[in-house]
Design a protein around this motif. Structure first.
Motif, PDB file in Angstrom:
ATOM      1  N   MET A  84       3.632  -5.536   1.445  1.00 36.67           N
ATOM      2  CA  MET A  84       4.655  -4.731   2.113  1.00 36.67           C
ATOM      3  C   MET A  84       5.297  -3.862   1.043  1.00 36.67           C
ATOM      4  O   MET A  84       5.116  -4.103  -0.146  1.00 36.67           O
ATOM      5  CB  MET A  84       5.710  -5.644   2.759  1.00 36.67           C
ATOM      6  CG  MET A  84       5.146  -6.497   3.883  1.00 36.67           C
ATOM      7  SD  MET A  84       6.242  -7.822   4.406  1.00 36.67           S
ATOM      8  CE  MET A  84       6.008  -9.021   3.122  1.00 36.67           C
ATOM      9  N   HIS A  85       6.028  -2.856   1.453  1.00 35.96           N
ATOM     10  CA  HIS A  85       6.733  -2.001   0.498  1.00 35.96           C
ATOM     11  C   HIS A  85       8.236  -2.112   0.745  1.00 35.96           C
ATOM     12  O   HIS A  85       8.682  -2.021   1.902  1.00 35.96           O
ATOM     13  CB  HIS A  85       6.260  -0.552   0.628  1.00 35.96           C
ATOM     14  CG  HIS A  85       4.883  -0.337   0.063  1.00 35.96           C
ATOM     15  ND1 HIS A  85       3.739  -0.613   0.784  1.00 35.96           N
ATOM     16  CD2 HIS A  85       4.474   0.079  -1.176  1.00 35.96           C
ATOM     17  CE1 HIS A  85       2.685  -0.361   0.016  1.00 35.96           C
ATOM     18  NE2 HIS A  85       3.102   0.061  -1.170  1.00 35.96           N
TER      19      HIS A  85
ATOM     20  N   GLU B 265       6.906  -4.695  -9.396  1.00 38.73           N
ATOM     21  CA  GLU B 265       7.866  -3.667  -9.777  1.00 38.73           C
ATOM     22  C   GLU B 265       7.219  -2.535 -10.574  1.00 38.73           C
ATOM     23  O   GLU B 265       6.271  -2.751 -11.350  1.00 38.73           O
ATOM     24  CB  GLU B 265       8.974  -4.299 -10.622  1.00 38.73           C
ATOM     25  CG  GLU B 265       9.741  -5.394  -9.886  1.00 38.73           C
ATOM     26  CD  GLU B 265      10.662  -4.852  -8.814  1.00 38.73           C
ATOM     27  OE1 GLU B 265      10.176  -4.670  -7.676  1.00 38.73           O
ATOM     28  OE2 GLU B 265      11.846  -4.620  -9.102  1.00 38.73           O
ATOM     29  N   VAL B 266       7.793  -1.358 -10.403  1.00 37.13           N
ATOM     30  CA  VAL B 266       7.347  -0.179 -11.149  1.00 37.13           C
ATOM     31  C   VAL B 266       8.335   0.015 -12.314  1.00 37.13           C
ATOM     32  O   VAL B 266       9.546   0.132 -12.090  1.00 37.13           O
ATOM     33  CB  VAL B 266       7.327   1.053 -10.217  1.00 37.13           C
ATOM     34  CG1 VAL B 266       7.057   2.336 -11.000  1.00 37.13           C
ATOM     35  CG2 VAL B 266       6.277   0.858  -9.121  1.00 37.13           C
TER      36      VAL B 266
ATOM     37  N   LEU C 156       4.104 -13.552   0.301  1.00 36.51           N
ATOM     38  CA  LEU C 156       4.729 -12.275   0.628  1.00 36.51           C
ATOM     39  C   LEU C 156       4.840 -11.472  -0.656  1.00 36.51           C
ATOM     40  O   LEU C 156       5.304 -11.989  -1.679  1.00 36.51           O
ATOM     41  CB  LEU C 156       6.130 -12.494   1.210  1.00 36.51           C
ATOM     42  CG  LEU C 156       6.240 -13.356   2.476  1.00 36.51           C
ATOM     43  CD1 LEU C 156       7.711 -13.493   2.871  1.00 36.51           C
ATOM     44  CD2 LEU C 156       5.432 -12.760   3.631  1.00 36.51           C
ATOM     45  N   SER C 157       4.420 -10.204  -0.612  1.00 37.04           N
ATOM     46  CA  SER C 157       4.580  -9.373  -1.808  1.00 37.04           C
ATOM     47  C   SER C 157       5.138  -8.010  -1.418  1.00 37.04           C
ATOM     48  O   SER C 157       4.745  -7.426  -0.411  1.00 37.04           O
ATOM     49  CB  SER C 157       3.261  -9.234  -2.568  1.00 37.04           C
ATOM     50  OG  SER C 157       2.291  -8.552  -1.817  1.00 37.04           O
ATOM     51  N   PHE C 158       6.103  -7.563  -2.229  1.00 32.44           N
ATOM     52  CA  PHE C 158       6.794  -6.292  -1.982  1.00 32.44           C
ATOM     53  C   PHE C 158       6.511  -5.353  -3.158  1.00 32.44           C
ATOM     54  O   PHE C 158       6.762  -5.712  -4.314  1.00 32.44           O
ATOM     55  CB  PHE C 158       8.304  -6.519  -1.861  1.00 32.44           C
ATOM     56  CG  PHE C 158       8.687  -7.399  -0.700  1.00 32.44           C
ATOM     57  CD1 PHE C 158       8.797  -6.871   0.584  1.00 32.44           C
ATOM     58  CD2 PHE C 158       8.933  -8.754  -0.887  1.00 32.44           C
ATOM     59  CE1 PHE C 158       9.147  -7.676   1.659  1.00 32.44           C
ATOM     60  CE2 PHE C 158       9.282  -9.570   0.185  1.00 32.44           C
ATOM     61  CZ  PHE C 158       9.397  -9.030   1.460  1.00 32.44           C
ATOM     62  N   ASP C 159       6.027  -4.164  -2.854  1.00 34.71           N
ATOM     63  CA  ASP C 159       5.608  -3.234  -3.906  1.00 34.71           C
ATOM     64  C   ASP C 159       6.574  -2.068  -4.098  1.00 34.71           C
ATOM     65  O   ASP C 159       7.240  -1.631  -3.152  1.00 34.71           O
ATOM     66  CB  ASP C 159       4.227  -2.655  -3.560  1.00 34.71           C
ATOM     67  CG  ASP C 159       3.103  -3.621  -3.925  1.00 34.71           C
ATOM     68  OD1 ASP C 159       3.380  -4.826  -4.071  1.00 34.71           O
ATOM     69  OD2 ASP C 159       1.964  -3.168  -4.052  1.00 34.71           O
TER      70      ASP C 159
ATOM     71  N   ARG D 174      -0.783  -5.579 -10.207  1.00 42.83           N
ATOM     72  CA  ARG D 174      -1.420  -4.973  -9.029  1.00 42.83           C
ATOM     73  C   ARG D 174      -1.593  -3.486  -9.324  1.00 42.83           C
ATOM     74  O   ARG D 174      -0.677  -2.831  -9.831  1.00 42.83           O
ATOM     75  CB  ARG D 174      -0.582  -5.186  -7.767  1.00 42.83           C
ATOM     76  CG  ARG D 174      -1.180  -4.499  -6.545  1.00 42.83           C
ATOM     77  CD  ARG D 174      -0.408  -4.816  -5.261  1.00 42.83           C
ATOM     78  NE  ARG D 174      -0.717  -6.160  -4.779  1.00 42.83           N
ATOM     79  CZ  ARG D 174       0.071  -6.854  -3.948  1.00 42.83           C
ATOM     80  NH1 ARG D 174       1.210  -6.334  -3.550  1.00 42.83           N
ATOM     81  NH2 ARG D 174      -0.280  -8.057  -3.525  1.00 42.83           N
ATOM     82  N   LEU D 175      -2.779  -2.964  -9.018  1.00 40.44           N
ATOM     83  CA  LEU D 175      -3.039  -1.550  -9.278  1.00 40.44           C
ATOM     84  C   LEU D 175      -2.268  -0.680  -8.291  1.00 40.44           C
ATOM     85  O   LEU D 175      -2.152  -1.036  -7.115  1.00 40.44           O
ATOM     86  CB  LEU D 175      -4.539  -1.255  -9.130  1.00 40.44           C
ATOM     87  CG  LEU D 175      -5.517  -2.012 -10.024  1.00 40.44           C
ATOM     88  CD1 LEU D 175      -6.909  -1.370  -9.912  1.00 40.44           C
ATOM     89  CD2 LEU D 175      -5.067  -2.036 -11.476  1.00 40.44           C
ATOM     90  N   PRO D 176      -1.760   0.470  -8.741  1.00 43.27           N
ATOM     91  CA  PRO D 176      -1.137   1.385  -7.786  1.00 43.27           C
ATOM     92  C   PRO D 176      -2.182   1.990  -6.850  1.00 43.27           C
ATOM     93  O   PRO D 176      -3.220   2.473  -7.308  1.00 43.27           O
ATOM     94  CB  PRO D 176      -0.517   2.480  -8.672  1.00 43.27           C
ATOM     95  CG  PRO D 176      -0.917   2.207 -10.060  1.00 43.27           C
ATOM     96  CD  PRO D 176      -1.683   0.937 -10.130  1.00 43.27           C
ATOM     97  N   GLY D 177      -1.899   1.899  -5.553  1.00 41.10           N
ATOM     98  CA  GLY D 177      -2.752   2.541  -4.543  1.00 41.10           C
ATOM     99  C   GLY D 177      -4.172   2.049  -4.479  1.00 41.10           C
ATOM    100  O   GLY D 177      -5.058   2.780  -4.030  1.00 41.10           O
TER     101      GLY D 177
END
Ligand SMILES: [Zn+2]
Length: 268
Positions: free
Chosen positions: A226-227, A80-81, A52-55, A148-151
């Motif tokens: 997921m976000h 995380e950003v 599971l990954s949350f962005d 992870r790359l954005p978008g």
């Protein structure tokens, strides 16, 4: 004096015998080696691993993701950003909450700026994009080298390498300094209001199907994107709990953090 010494050794000898033959399993095995049955670990080839990954956190939906995964005892990775973590006390506090449970959660690097949502320009300037990831690394201090790359759904591990023409120059630079880039096999999408589109049941069926037809980047390993923000409202966060419960009902699924994904470049 000498008698005292003999007495001391006698006591030590008997204490040793009593300890060794008492409850210690290791001691028993050492004393009776032939009674130990060699048991091989049971390898279930049907076991499939879900990540599971949350962005994009820390955001207002992140605490619900933390709570649900904690309650369900499932590991998760939070991409995380850096900007979201560093700009407010709330961001720093939520970041600390994730950090606190390192057994269950991993923090990974999802850039500092998230390209300010201007992806084409971001990827056309790979040197500044790389600096953006290094800036995020400074703020997030992840204990892994997973990004992870954005978008963009790009992959760069030891052998798995997938990158579109647009992101390829950046991914090559990230690869050269040892970053792992991980995308996803399945995304739980959200609508214009940031709420989940698919139902938990539909998502669980997708998981079953991707495993069954071997349509994941690595066989028997499935990464779900997921976000955090999708689960900020109670009527939506309950869907995350339902999805996890549906997955747990399948006895062959296990959950891991992405730090356990096969084929990662070593942390340097
Ligand atoms: Zn993102």
């Amino acid at each position: 004096m000498q008698l005292g010494l003999v007495f001391y050794y006698l006591i030590a000898f008997f204490v040793n015998i009593i300890t060794f033959s008492n409850t210690s399993t290791i001691g028993k095995h050492l004393l009776i080696p032939h009674s130990v049955k060699q048991t091989r670990p049971i390898i279930d080839s049907n076991i499939k691993t879900i990540y599971l990954s949350f962005d994009d956190g820390p955001l207002t939906g992140t605490p619900n993701c933390i709570d649900i995964c904690t309650k369900e005892k499932v590991p998760a990775t939070f991409f995380e950003v850096g900007l979201h973590q560093s700009r407010s006390a709330f961001g720093k506090n939520v970041y600390q909450q994730i950090l606190k449970d390192s057994a269950l959660f991993a923090i990974a690097n999802h850039s500092f700026s998230h390209a300010y949502s201007k992806y084409i320009s971001f990827y056309h300037h790979p040197d500044s994009a790389l600096l953006d990831f290094l800036k995020a690394k400074y703020y997030l201090k992840p204990t892994n080298n997973i990004t992870r790359l954005p978008g963009n759904n790009a992959w760069n591990l030891m052998t798995k390498k997938r990158a579109s023409e647009l992101v390829s120059p950046l991914v090559k630079k990230m690869d050269s300094i040892g970053f792992n880039v991980i995308g996803w096999d399945l995304q739980w999408r959200f609508n214009k209001n940031g709420r989940p589109i698919q139902s938990p049941k539909w998502m669980a069926m997708q998981v079953d199907s991707l495993f069954f037809y071997n349509q994941t980047v690595t066989k028997n390993h499935l990464v779900i994107l997921m976000h955090d923000q999708m689960y900020r409202a109670p009527q939506d966060s309950i869907k995350l709990a339902q999805f996890i419960q549906l997955l747990k009902q399948n006895g062959h699924y296990t959950f891991q953090k992405l730090t356990r994904y096969p084929g990662l470049k070593p942390n340097i």
